[in-house]
Design a protein around this motif. Sequence first.
Motif, PDB file in Angstrom:
ATOM      1  N   ASP A   1      37.596  16.781  88.795  1.00  0.00           N
ATOM      2  CA  ASP A   1      37.462  17.607  87.594  1.00  0.00           C
ATOM      3  C   ASP A   1      37.877  19.020  87.979  1.00  0.00           C
TER       4      ASP A   1
ATOM      5  N   PRO B   1      40.130  22.854  86.947  1.00  0.00           N
ATOM      6  CA  PRO B   1      40.542  23.716  85.831  1.00  0.00           C
ATOM      7  C   PRO B   1      42.002  23.477  85.462  1.00  0.00           C
TER       8      PRO B   1
ATOM      9  N   THR C   1      47.344  20.100  87.631  1.00  0.00           N
ATOM     10  CA  THR C   1      46.593  20.974  86.728  1.00  0.00           C
ATOM     11  C   THR C   1      47.543  21.770  85.841  1.00  0.00           C
TER      12      THR C   1
ATOM     13  N   ASP D   1      39.811  22.650  78.608  1.00  0.00           N
ATOM     14  CA  ASP D   1      40.364  23.514  79.645  1.00  0.00           C
ATOM     15  C   ASP D   1      40.209  22.916  81.040  1.00  0.00           C
ATOM     16  N   ARG D   2      40.003  21.601  81.099  1.00  0.00           N
ATOM     17  CA  ARG D   2      39.876  20.901  82.377  1.00  0.00           C
ATOM     18  C   ARG D   2      40.902  19.774  82.448  1.00  0.00           C
TER      19      ARG D   2
END
Length: 265
Positions: free
Chosen positions: A118, A120, A213, A247-248
């Motif tokens: 998990d 950002p 990400t 936002d993850r």
Amino acid sequence: MTLPIYQVDAFTDKLFAGNPAAVCPLTAWLPAEQMQAIAAENNLAETAFFVPRAGTNGEFELRWFTPAVEVALCGHATLATAHVLLRHLGATAETLTFHTQSGPLRVSSQPDGRLTLDFPAQPPQPLSKHPDGLVDGLRATPLRILAGPDLIAVFDTEAEVRALRPDMVHLGKVDYRGIIATAPGSGGVDFVSRFFGPRVGVPEDPVTGSAHTQLVPYWAERLGKIELHARQVSARSGDLWCELRGDRVLMSGYAVTYLRGEIEV
């Protein structure tokens, strides 16, 4: 002083594939220059060092070093660290929390054996011109370019990404941590990528969690879906099952142990 060390192939379910990372459990931090020297000696894309956080269950301080520098975020070595804790060191927490330069990162186990990171999300932004050295470095001209912590070069086809033979001298002059080449995938894979990081001592990283990400927000918007199967098409190759959740970015993958031993420092 003797320290335990593990080497884990991350984002793969078989040995000699995915991205190898070294993991060094510590009881207290070593000097940064000593950890950097160990990482240089290991000569892997990343060596992870972790220290248990006092008074907690399943919380750790975590740092990552390439052979040349300390980095602020690394996916595959985080996956490897969680694998070592769960498979070899008796960790029992349902979710492991790693406190890092990039904030708290969490890893949980899935019933099928995968581990889920998990992290950002880091959505990239379009650039209007190619940075100096990019085209000469890639020896190819991308359709478009975007920038996050890394520079993203978007190509039309998977074949173009696979065919890249970069000039690392020129590519090392591009003023970004790394260069990500990406394109739509095939055969049930939503997108593919490769990662080049000559500026941080990693000419080509086999499978790069932190790159996703940035890639997942881009491809989620472009493809109109939030669950994505990604493949990094380096020589070793590796697979990530990703989800954009606000936002993850969630990234799931397998890991296998290659080596357990001790080092003298």
